[in-house]
Write an enzyme that holds these catalytic residues in place. Structure first.
Site, PDB file in Angstrom:
ATOM      1  N   SER A   1       2.789  -4.027   8.344  1.00 20.78           N
ATOM      2  CA  SER A   1       4.110  -3.395   8.313  1.00 20.78           C
ATOM      3  C   SER A   1       5.174  -4.326   8.878  1.00 20.78           C
ATOM      4  CB  SER A   1       4.094  -2.059   9.062  1.00 20.78           C
ATOM      5  OG  SER A   1       3.625  -2.223  10.377  1.00 20.78           O
ATOM      6  N   GLU A   2       4.838  -5.129   9.901  1.00 18.73           N
ATOM      7  CA  GLU A   2       5.755  -6.159  10.393  1.00 18.73           C
ATOM      8  C   GLU A   2       4.992  -7.368  10.908  1.00 18.73           C
ATOM      9  OE1 GLU A   2       8.922  -3.148  10.160  1.00 18.73           O
ATOM     10  OE2 GLU A   2       6.958  -3.007  11.072  1.00 18.73           O
ATOM     11  N   THR A   3       5.618  -8.535  10.709  1.00 19.16           N
ATOM     12  CA  THR A   3       5.188  -9.773  11.347  1.00 19.16           C
ATOM     13  C   THR A   3       6.375 -10.309  12.132  1.00 19.16           C
ATOM     14  OG1 THR A   3       3.588 -10.246   9.600  1.00 19.16           O
ATOM     15  CG2 THR A   3       4.275 -12.094  10.986  1.00 19.16           C
TER      16      THR A   3
END
Length: 264
Positions: free
Chosen positions: A45-47
């Site tokens: 979902s996020e890096t």
């Protein structure tokens, strides 16, 4: 050029629970196109990408498809990595320069506490497709900086929700937060889920930034400034929230799952 990347499960003390985030502590600046490609490759979902500055770290967050202005779980994961990998002393404050301004993190025992801007919501008329997309009775609809916040009648409705993601994608917002009071017999105060198909995240496992809106919303209704939220995704996770004026202290734990090397 080789680059270390670490995957951390945030808002949990167990591997394979909470919300996974990729974390890259960059040795030199990289452009947004490269960071977006890495985020797409990680498919989380996020890096998060960090670059040391004189007064802390520049921090950027990317979903598999877009850069976002605020992300709680990847900030928690970033702080965890900075301490675990020796980039910061154990008792040092982590300071992040971001698209949402200065964010900080401190260790408090086994927990990490993030200092984020509060996101008070306001009542709004619901988008025309919202009720059809969720398929459950809606008690209230409010809007914050990024997301719609939708209160439903009870925790079971939140947990059993199977929304029409194609319809939710039509709604002009980062995401849809669905929430209710917790069942009386549990040890948390409210429950939520987060859907963000418009930014490439069908359902986010545990969304720290959404709790910047959930904290003032439930603090007003429950008449307490310190609360415990549970995000009832398949992986699940706990978020401590404390409302302090126009700021929210988000508390969570984190665990490293793997560490690898990028060769691109």
């Amino acid at each position: 050029m080789e680059q270390t990347i670490i995957q951390v499960d945030a808002f949990t003390d167990e591997p394979f629970r909470g919300n996974p985030a990729g974390v890259c502590v960059l040795s030199e600046p990289r452009d947004a196109e490269w960071m977006q490609q890495v985020a797409a490759e990680m498919n989380l979902s996020e890096t998060a990408f960090l670059l040391r500055q004189d007064d802390g770290f520049q921090l950027s967050w990317f979903t598999p498809t877009v850069e976002v202005e605020l992300c709680g779980h990847a900030t928690l994961a970033s702080a965890h990595v900075l301490w675990q990998e020796g980039h910061l002393a154990p008792d040092a404050e982590a300071r992040f320069s971001t698209l949402s301004g200065l964010l900080t993190a401190r260790r408090n025992g086994e927990w990490i506490e993030l200092n984020f801007p509060a996101d008070p919501t306001r009542p709004v008329d619901p988008p025309s497709v919202l009720a059809e997309a969720l398929g459950v009775p809606i008690a209230a609809v409010e809007m914050g900086r990024f997301d719609y916040l939708v209160e439903v009648e009870n925790e079971l409705q939140v947990r059993d929700l199977k929304p029409n993601l194609a319809l939710l994608q039509q709604i002009p917002a980062r995401g849809i937060v669905v929430t209710s009071r917790a069942n009386p017999e549990v040890d948390y105060d409210f429950v939520s889920r987060f859907f963000g198909p418009r930014v490439g995240v069908s359902e986010d496992p545990v969304t720290g930034s959404a709790h910047c809106a959930l904290a003032p919303y439930w603090s007003q209704r429950l008449q307490r400034s310190t609360l415990l939220g549970y995000q009832a995704s398949r992986r699940g996770g706990l978020v401590r929230v404390q409302l302090q004026g126009d700021r929210v202290i988000l508390g969570g734990q984190a665990v490293t799952v793997f560490k690898g090397t990028l060769f691109a």
